[in-house]
Design a protein around this motif. Structure first.
Motif, PDB file in Angstrom:
ATOM      1  N   VAL A 249      42.410  48.385  40.456  1.00  0.00           N
ATOM      2  CA  VAL A 249      41.591  47.193  40.270  1.00  0.00           C
ATOM      3  C   VAL A 249      42.461  46.044  39.778  1.00  0.00           C
ATOM      4  O   VAL A 249      43.435  46.234  39.041  1.00  0.00           O
ATOM      5  CB  VAL A 249      40.441  47.496  39.274  1.00  0.00           C
ATOM      6  N   ASP A 250      42.140  44.822  40.208  1.00  0.00           N
ATOM      7  CA  ASP A 250      42.911  43.637  39.837  1.00  0.00           C
ATOM      8  C   ASP A 250      42.280  42.915  38.650  1.00  0.00           C
ATOM      9  O   ASP A 250      41.072  43.031  38.398  1.00  0.00           O
ATOM     10  CB  ASP A 250      42.996  42.657  41.009  1.00  0.00           C
ATOM     11  N   ASP A 251      43.067  42.142  37.956  1.00  0.00           N
ATOM     12  CA  ASP A 251      42.562  41.320  36.862  1.00  0.00           C
ATOM     13  C   ASP A 251      41.592  40.277  37.418  1.00  0.00           C
ATOM     14  O   ASP A 251      41.891  39.584  38.386  1.00  0.00           O
ATOM     15  CB  ASP A 251      43.725  40.626  36.149  1.00  0.00           C
ATOM     16  N   GLN A 253      38.748  40.964  38.885  1.00  0.00           N
ATOM     17  CA  GLN A 253      37.945  41.513  39.985  1.00  0.00           C
ATOM     18  C   GLN A 253      36.531  41.817  39.512  1.00  0.00           C
ATOM     19  O   GLN A 253      36.303  42.273  38.397  1.00  0.00           O
ATOM     20  CB  GLN A 253      38.600  42.777  40.534  1.00  0.00           C
ATOM     21  N   ARG A 254      35.548  41.582  40.399  1.00  0.00           N
ATOM     22  CA  ARG A 254      34.136  41.820  40.090  1.00  0.00           C
ATOM     23  C   ARG A 254      33.667  43.027  40.899  1.00  0.00           C
ATOM     24  O   ARG A 254      33.663  42.996  42.126  1.00  0.00           O
ATOM     25  CB  ARG A 254      33.322  40.572  40.446  1.00  0.00           C
ATOM     26  N   ILE A 255      33.297  44.087  40.211  1.00  0.00           N
ATOM     27  CA  ILE A 255      32.910  45.335  40.850  1.00  0.00           C
ATOM     28  C   ILE A 255      31.389  45.455  40.857  1.00  0.00           C
ATOM     29  O   ILE A 255      30.733  45.221  39.841  1.00  0.00           O
ATOM     30  CB  ILE A 255      33.524  46.542  40.121  1.00  0.00           C
ATOM     31  N   TYR A 274      27.124  44.447  37.822  1.00  0.00           N
ATOM     32  CA  TYR A 274      28.367  43.789  38.200  1.00  0.00           C
ATOM     33  C   TYR A 274      29.297  43.813  36.979  1.00  0.00           C
ATOM     34  O   TYR A 274      28.932  43.339  35.903  1.00  0.00           O
ATOM     35  CB  TYR A 274      28.124  42.350  38.643  1.00  0.00           C
ATOM     36  N   VAL A 276      32.935  42.671  35.524  1.00  0.00           N
ATOM     37  CA  VAL A 276      34.133  41.836  35.662  1.00  0.00           C
ATOM     38  C   VAL A 276      35.251  42.482  34.843  1.00  0.00           C
ATOM     39  O   VAL A 276      35.103  42.709  33.638  1.00  0.00           O
ATOM     40  CB  VAL A 276      33.871  40.403  35.171  1.00  0.00           C
ATOM     41  N   HIS A 278      38.991  42.756  33.183  1.00  0.00           N
ATOM     42  CA  HIS A 278      40.165  42.043  32.663  1.00  0.00           C
ATOM     43  C   HIS A 278      41.256  43.075  32.387  1.00  0.00           C
ATOM     44  O   HIS A 278      40.968  44.153  31.848  1.00  0.00           O
ATOM     45  CB  HIS A 278      39.813  41.281  31.388  1.00  0.00           C
ATOM     46  N   LYS A 343      43.274  52.218  47.854  1.00  0.00           N
ATOM     47  CA  LYS A 343      41.919  52.728  48.050  1.00  0.00           C
ATOM     48  C   LYS A 343      41.911  54.059  48.796  1.00  0.00           C
ATOM     49  O   LYS A 343      41.025  54.882  48.599  1.00  0.00           O
ATOM     50  CB  LYS A 343      41.081  51.697  48.808  1.00  0.00           C
TER      51      LYS A 343
END
Length: 393
Positions: A249-251, A253-255, A274, A276, A278, A343
């Motif tokens: 996961v990236d900084d 990123q909204r999952i 959702y 977010v 960090h 992934k």
């Protein structure tokens, strides 16, 4: 929330943003207000709790592009709450504006039907052509979407992690099982006969439909109102759940986690959650997509003569890289399969940037050897080509 509230409430004012605010400005305003008014930060403050609900309701609409468009169009059409018939409308039409708000509750966007109103302006026109229905009030309603934030270490973000999240959302009051009545036996509202709506003459042949003020649009009246939810049947529910954050996961990123939001009403589906993410910085490693990065210092003899160096990896044993003779500072080498998890389960690479370390203090032997080396290469100027190139256009 009733359709009348949907049209009359100024969600832009609730969030304190202009009507032309960007998506980022709306999200920033929502996060700030949600943190300030969150029930966990304002124990026992009923006004802060109400404010939190209003802010969440406003973001459910304005935070989704589709629902925001429908909201803007509905308010423009109804003049912020009052229907305005066009020229020649007087006496020419005879229909119940309640039909405007027929149709199923719900939605497929991030906001869904979290705000509690119908499908928006599309359902308004659908009702005009008899595509609505009188069963709107009893139809299932999708639960509210919830947004939360979590901070991961660099290693957790690369490898994935399961973290606990504590969330607050609107849910059926446990004390009265969502009935609003202390004994669980509400009675049908005699004013609207359980429909939740009342009609009144609007003049010019129009019949206007408003939410019933006696039951607040629920169709039921508590005989002995629940002291927890004050007869509304809804209360703020707090829960802690374990959430799996995927590897890589990236900084920022909204999952989206489907069905992990607030519970639905009357058998409706749950909303979505959702998260977010960090990510904290690492003192050694960096990130470039699926690849990890590291800067490794080497001595001048290693760079000039070549050799083997050991390089650390994230969470694994070190790897050995072979430096070719004459390796320049800034050269990047690649250790395959030592990067972040993709992934599909494979790994990216570790990109190793070479940095020639210059010692601050030299012993007598080292200084003498370097002076002899300088005398050997005297006359060579590595900057000569630079000056020649600088003269050109």
């Amino acid at each position: 929330m009733s359709t009348k509230d949907f049209i009359e409430k100024d969600y832009y004012k609730v969030l304190g943003v202009p009507r032309d605010a960007t998506e980022a400005e709306i999200k920033k305003a929502y996060r700030k207000l949600a943190r300030e008014n969150h029930p966990d930060a304002n124990k026992g403050d009923a006004r802060a709790e109400d404010r939190f609900k209003d802010v969440s309701e406003a973001y459910d609409v304005l935070g989704d592009a589709k629902r925001r468009k429908e909201y803007d169009e509905a308010r423009a059409l109804f003049g912020n709450g009052g229907f305005r018939p066009g020229p020649g409308a007087g006496g020419q039409f005879n229909f119940d504006l309640g039909d405007l708000f027929g149709g199923p509750q719900g939605g497929t966007g991030p906001g869904g039907a979290a705000g509690g109103f119908g499908g928006g302006i599309g359902d308004v026109f659908g009702g005009l052509f008899n595509r609505g229905g009188a069963g709107t009030r009893t139809a299932p309603r999708r639960g509210q979407d919830i947004e939360s934030e979590v901070t991961l270490s660099f290693t957790e973000a690369v490898s994935g992690a399961t973290v606990p999240l504590r969330m607050s959302s609107s849910a059926a009051c446990k004390a009265c099982s969502g009935t609003g009545d202390k004994n669980g036996t509400p009675r049908v509202c005699p004013t609207c006969v359980g429909t939740g709506q009342v009609s009144r003459g609007g003049g010019g042949g129009f019949s206007l439909t408003d939410p019933c003020v006696d039951c607040k649009g629920r169709g039921l009246i508590a005989q002995d109102p629940c002291t927890v939810c004050r007869g509304s049947g809804r209360a703020t529910s707090s829960r802690t759940m374990q959430v799996r954050i995927p590897a890589g996961v990236d900084d920022g990123q909204r999952i989206r986690l489907r069905g992990k939001g607030a519970p639905g009403e009357r058998g409706g589906p749950n909303g979505d959650l959702y998260v977010v993410v960090h990510v904290d910085e690492h003192p050694v490693f960096g990130r470039r997509g699926d690849n990890l990065t590291i800067t490794v210092p080497v001595t001048f003899p290693e760079a000039a003569l070549g050799g083997e160096i050991k390089v650390p990896t994230l969470g694994g044993p070190p790897v050995t890289l072979k430096l070719p003779p004459g390796t320049p500072a800034g050269r990047t080498m690649r250790a395959r399969g030592k990067g972040a998890v993709r992934k599909d389960g494979t790994r990216g690479d570790l990109l190793v940037t070479i940095e020639v370390a210059v010692p601050r203090d030299l012993g007598d032997r080292a200084r003498k050897a370097l002076e002899e080396y300088r005398a050997t290469v005297e006359g060579e100027d590595p900057r000569a080509g630079l000056f020649e190139a600088a003269k050109g256009e």
